[in-house]
Design a protein around this motif. Structure first.
Motif, PDB file in Angstrom:
ATOM      1  N   GLY A  87      -4.559   5.368  -5.729  1.00  0.00           N
ATOM      2  CA  GLY A  87      -5.095   4.295  -6.541  1.00  0.00           C
ATOM      3  C   GLY A  87      -5.244   4.785  -7.945  1.00  0.00           C
ATOM      4  O   GLY A  87      -5.917   4.193  -8.767  1.00  0.00           O
ATOM      5  N   THR A 108      -4.178 -10.317  -3.880  1.00  0.00           N
ATOM      6  CA  THR A 108      -4.256  -8.888  -4.154  1.00  0.00           C
ATOM      7  C   THR A 108      -4.094  -8.621  -5.651  1.00  0.00           C
ATOM      8  O   THR A 108      -3.569  -7.595  -6.049  1.00  0.00           O
ATOM      9  N   GLY A 144      -8.367  -2.953   1.461  1.00  0.00           N
ATOM     10  CA  GLY A 144      -7.850  -1.605   1.230  1.00  0.00           C
ATOM     11  C   GLY A 144      -8.111  -1.062  -0.155  1.00  0.00           C
ATOM     12  O   GLY A 144      -7.820   0.103  -0.418  1.00  0.00           O
ATOM     13  N   VAL A 145      -8.631  -1.875  -1.043  1.00  0.00           N
ATOM     14  CA  VAL A 145      -8.888  -1.427  -2.417  1.00  0.00           C
ATOM     15  C   VAL A 145     -10.327  -1.773  -2.795  1.00  0.00           C
ATOM     16  O   VAL A 145     -10.781  -2.887  -2.544  1.00  0.00           O
ATOM     17  N   ARG A 166      -7.362   2.859  -3.879  1.00  0.00           N
ATOM     18  CA  ARG A 166      -6.740   2.321  -2.688  1.00  0.00           C
ATOM     19  C   ARG A 166      -6.930   3.335  -1.550  1.00  0.00           C
ATOM     20  O   ARG A 166      -6.612   4.515  -1.696  1.00  0.00           O
ATOM     21  N   THR A 167      -7.481   2.887  -0.456  1.00  0.00           N
ATOM     22  CA  THR A 167      -7.659   3.775   0.679  1.00  0.00           C
ATOM     23  C   THR A 167      -6.297   4.043   1.292  1.00  0.00           C
ATOM     24  O   THR A 167      -5.651   3.125   1.803  1.00  0.00           O
ATOM     25  N   ALA A 168      -5.860   5.292   1.162  1.00  0.00           N
ATOM     26  CA  ALA A 168      -4.502   5.581   1.604  1.00  0.00           C
ATOM     27  C   ALA A 168      -4.429   6.879   2.403  1.00  0.00           C
ATOM     28  O   ALA A 168      -3.840   6.921   3.475  1.00  0.00           O
ATOM     29  N   ILE A 187      -2.185  -2.055  -8.632  1.00  0.00           N
ATOM     30  CA  ILE A 187      -3.423  -1.342  -8.923  1.00  0.00           C
ATOM     31  C   ILE A 187      -3.338  -0.608 -10.265  1.00  0.00           C
ATOM     32  O   ILE A 187      -4.313  -0.030 -10.738  1.00  0.00           O
ATOM     33  N   ALA A 198       0.793  -1.230   0.000  1.00  0.00           N
ATOM     34  CA  ALA A 198       0.000   0.000   0.000  1.00  0.00           C
ATOM     35  C   ALA A 198       0.826   1.281   0.000  1.00  0.00           C
ATOM     36  O   ALA A 198       0.657   2.123  -0.868  1.00  0.00           O
TER      37      ALA A 198
END
Lengths: 163, 375, 302
Positions: free
Chosen positions: A160, C179, C41-42, C94-96, C146, A153
């Protein structure tokens, strides 16, 4: 497979791509074709092993044993790539276990014979060692890219968006 | 004497007395302009609202060196007897803080209204120098492009009236002559003044300027006055610094790994002063400004700087982590990649970044060093 | 899930229809019609535009939107598809950070705004125009993580244009088997004739695919370099070594296209954040021809 067919097979691998024809013929004389059925084990971690392989087709997965985790699969080796280089540049003890992932065609060379040929003819030795170094360099880069954990991440795209 | 029927044509000059300048300022205000010009403030000459000639920094001049700026009394009462202060007209055309949009929440969702520039003010700038005209022309290219135009800049720019003033002296930090951006105001103005002892030679640069100058009393110019004006202007051509204009672009872009970047980074404080005083630097960030119940949100654009670490932040970290890379970004952009982006250098030779750098970093010196010369 | 016909990219980019300069700060109103979790997370957010100007919205594969959550901020997200049934544009996120975190908390039915589309997408029309019937162009999608999202519409386009193209290959590297993005679609694409080769950095039990990185896959590929075009998207390091590997195999640097990421705020080249060398990633990209960007990719911290 006769000598001509072996030379032909060898010359089609990226390992031998730019070698002179005479060198290919000499190498072919040391080579034997070898087939592995899917799931077959080529060598085991810790084995003392004399083979040195160039993958012609199919894939071989390398595994390392970790006491608490069992066997960890670490890498897939595919066409054109080398296997069991410890035979030539190490102490012949395999650093991973190699298992055919699908049907695999290899060219197998005796490590002892190849090492002797390299010793006897340093020009040949240089060509072989240079190719092994190139193969290792690619393997090292791939290992680094894996180690960087690029898709984790925080190492990748913020949003994203486009990665 | 000229009137509406006999306007001074574009390209021609007239003489305007000091009291005539007062009339001009009053006339602009009556026409609905916010008149902005040089004033004395906090020990510097700053651009601010003015109402009359008495607001101008009469009898003052500036003394500039790398990392040094002080005001001093002049021996005369010149209105424009200084060079350039820390500010440029950028702060009026591209304000340090402006609202770009308003979002309002109803049961239907968010409705966003973008600022279309309709309510932006109408400025008359008095005292625009040649390098500043060049800077405005550069920002025109930055903010007014084919696909998108910045509505705030475009509205303010379109409405702005530019009264230029020719420099009659140069600071040691000036290098407009080597950048071909001055010191003579040659285009891009509505009116251009050259200050004499008893008034101004006014050159008309546009139809808008011709209309404006016709609202006040002027007289024809004499050859003698024109000659005096030329002599005054020649005082601004004595410039100590130079930028190698033809080669600077290749020098900065062709030496991205030069050790000089590390050397200058040891001096640079990454304080952002150079980008704030630069009349062409345009980087900005947008912040959310919410009301208490989060149903009305304004987006506020504020000046930012490539010297800020967070400027290049992506999730995971900043791209330009070192002062070396941030100084390099600023200088290579300003003198190098600006050409590819906007068809011009981003530097106009005003010297502000040299004067207002707390440690006196001199970009002309850096370019020479990058090119391999001694400094 | 379908995508609209991708009529992309005249030589001057995707803004050819823009006659008068547009206001970059204008935004559409939008709502979340569905959220499809991809992996931890995505998730893919299906966003429907709800303002009167929505009919004018269209977008090309590789372009991006600025998703705007008033009071929180904006995030640049590439468009990864269009669902005709719900009239929703898909954004895989993506949660970032703050914005993506707030987006996640909004949930289905959540309201937001959206500016876009921005940037120049994949050179799909150029690919078609150079794909001759006697030597159709082979397409390789070299993707990491991603990075599959900004390429999904281009991959679907290639399937629709299958008859005019040569071999289609997707090289997809992910962190782990679980993933991988859009795993069901990877199978669909395989059924539809795309050679899908996946590899993972880390093995998980049950995985029978490859372990390793995308440049490894390139080494093993049978290539026709003179008629191959490569579209790559993933972490910059991955794209750099992917391009190098392809060039070593004879692919022309001008036939490799990559999608870049930088801090973006205005999305139209006004705010200065996303510069790399002379480019503004937001408006000159995010898709670039590799040879045009290569001089700037290898310089640290540029």
């Amino acid at each position: 497979m006769d000598a001509a067919a072996l030379a032909q097979a060898l010359s089609q691998t990226s390992f031998a791509l730019t070698l002179p024809a005479a060198t290919i013929t000499r190498l072919a004389a040391l080579a034997q074709p070898k087939s592995l059925a899917s799931g077959a084990t080529l060598f085991r971690e810790g084995d003392s092993h004399d083979g040195f392989y160039i993958v012609r087709s199919g894939h071989v997965v390398l595994e390392m044993g970790i006491a608490t985790r069992g066997r960890a699969r670490i890498l897939t080796v595919g066409p054109g790539e080398l296997l069991a280089w410890s035979t030539l540049v190490g102490d012949s003890r395999m650093t991973a276990t190699a298992i055919a992932q699908d049907d695999v065609e290899l060219l197998a060379l005796s490590g002892r014979e190849l090492a002797a040929a390299c010793e006897a003819d340093h020009e040949l030795g240089f060509q072989i060692m240079r190719r092994i170094a190139q193969g290792l360099s690619k393997r090292l880069l791939a290992t680094r890219l894996q180690m960087l954990d690029l898709f984790h991440a925080d190492a990748s795209a913020a949003t994203g968006g486009w990665s | 004497m000229s009137g509406p029927d006999t306007q001074t044509p574009v390209g021609a000059s007239v003489f305007l007395s000091l009291s005539g300048l007062d009339d001009l300022i009053r006339s602009l205000k009556q026409s609905g302009y916010e008149v902005v010009g040089p004033t004395l403030r906090q020990g510097a000459i700053c651009y601010d609202r003015i109402h009359a000639v008495q607001d101008l920094p009469r009898g003052w001049t500036d003394r500039q060196e790398p990392g040094h700026y002080r005001l001093e009394r002049r021996e005369d009462d010149a209105c424009f007897g200084y060079v350039v202060g820390p500010q440029s007209w950028k702060q009026f055309l591209f304000p340090p803080m402006s609202t770009v949009s308003l979002a309002e929440l109803s049961t239907d969702g968010w409705r966003v209204t973008a600022n279309d520039g309709a309510n932006e003010p109408r400025f008359a700038f008095l005292g625009v120098r040649a390098c500043e005209l060049a800077a405005i022309a550069i920002q025109d290219r930055v903010f007014q492009q084919a696909a998108y135009t910045d509505p705030i800049y475009a509205a303010r720019r379109e409405r702005a009236l530019l009264i230029a003033v020719n420099c009659t002296q140069a600071a040691p930090t000036c290098f407009c002559e080597s950048m071909h951006t001055g010191p003579r105001c040659s285009s891009g103005f509505d009116l251009a003044l050259t200050e004499l002892d008893d008034g101004f030679i006014v050159e008309v640069g546009s139809q808008r300027g011709a209309t404006l100058i016709a609202t006040v009393a002027t007289v024809g110019v004499t050859d003698e006055q024109l000659q005096w004006a030329e002599e005054r202007r020649s005082g601004a051509r004595k410039q100590q610094r130079q930028m190698p204009r033809e080669t600077a672009r290749d020098t900065v872009l062709g030496n991205l790994q030069h050790p000089r970047w590390s050397e200058v980074a040891e001096r640079c404080l990454s304080c952002t002063n150079c980008t704030q005083v630069c009349p062409t630097c345009f980087c900005s960030s947008v912040h959310e400004v919410t009301d208490l119940d989060m149903t009305r949100v304004e987006r506020e654009r504020v000046w930012d700087s490539c010297f800020n670490l967070e400027f290049s932040y992506m999730n995971g970290g900043a791209v330009r982590n070192s002062i070396r890379s941030r100084y390099r970004q600023w200088l290579t952009h300003k003198l190098g990649s600006w050409h590819e982006q906007f068809g011009t250098s981003g530097c106009v030779g005003c010297g502000r970044c040299i004067t207002w750098c707390p440690v006196g970093i001199d970009l002309t010196e850096e370019v020479v060093a990058l090119a391999g010369g001694s400094t | 899930m379908t995508t609209p016909n991708a009529e992309c990219r005249s030589t001057s980019g995707c803004h050819v229809s823009t006659v008068t300069p547009a206001n970059p700060w204008a935004a559409h109103s939008a709502e979340i019609v569905a959220i499809e979790p991809d992996y931890a997370g995505v998730a893919t957010y299906c966003l429907r535009l709800t303002d009167p100007a929505r009919a004018a919205y269209t977008c090309q594969p590789g372009q991006f939107n600025m998703l705007y959550l008033p009071g929180v901020g904006e995030s640049a997200i590439s468009v990864s598809g269009y669902d005709a049934a719900s009239d929703a544009w898909l954004h895989t996120v993506r949660t970032a950070g703050q914005v993506t975190g707030a987006l996640e908390r909004l949930g289905p039915g959540g309201k937001l705004a959206l500016r876009g589309p921005f940037g120049v997408g994949w050179p799909l029309m150029e690919i078609l125009s150079t794909s001759a019937s006697d030597a159709p162009r082979d397409l390789i999608f070299a993707v990491g993580g991603i990075g599959l999202a900004p390429l999904r519409m281009a991959i679907e386009w290639s399937i629709r244009e299958r008859a005019k193209l040569g071999r289609l290959t997707l090289l997809y590297g992910a962190r782990t088997p679980s993933t991988r993005l859009y795993p069901a679609q990877l199978d669909d694409w395989r059924q539809q004739g795309i050679d899908v080769l996946t590899t993972v950095d880390r093995f998980e039990p049950g995985w029978t695919g490859q372990i390793g990185v995308v440049p490894d896959l390139i080494e093993r590929l049978k290539l026709r370099p003179d008629r191959t075009t490569v579209l790559t998207c993933g972490p910059e390091v991955m794209m750099r070594y992917t391009a190098r590997g392809l060039i070593a195999r004879g692919v022309d640097p001008s036939d490799i296209w990559l999608s870049m990421e930088r801090n973006m705020q205005c999305a139209v080249g006004f705010c200065g954040h996303c510069q790399l060398g002379p480019t503004f990633i937001c408006k000159d990209g995010p898709v670039f021809r590799y040879d045009r960007l290569a001089p700037y990719l290898d310089i640290e911290d540029l």
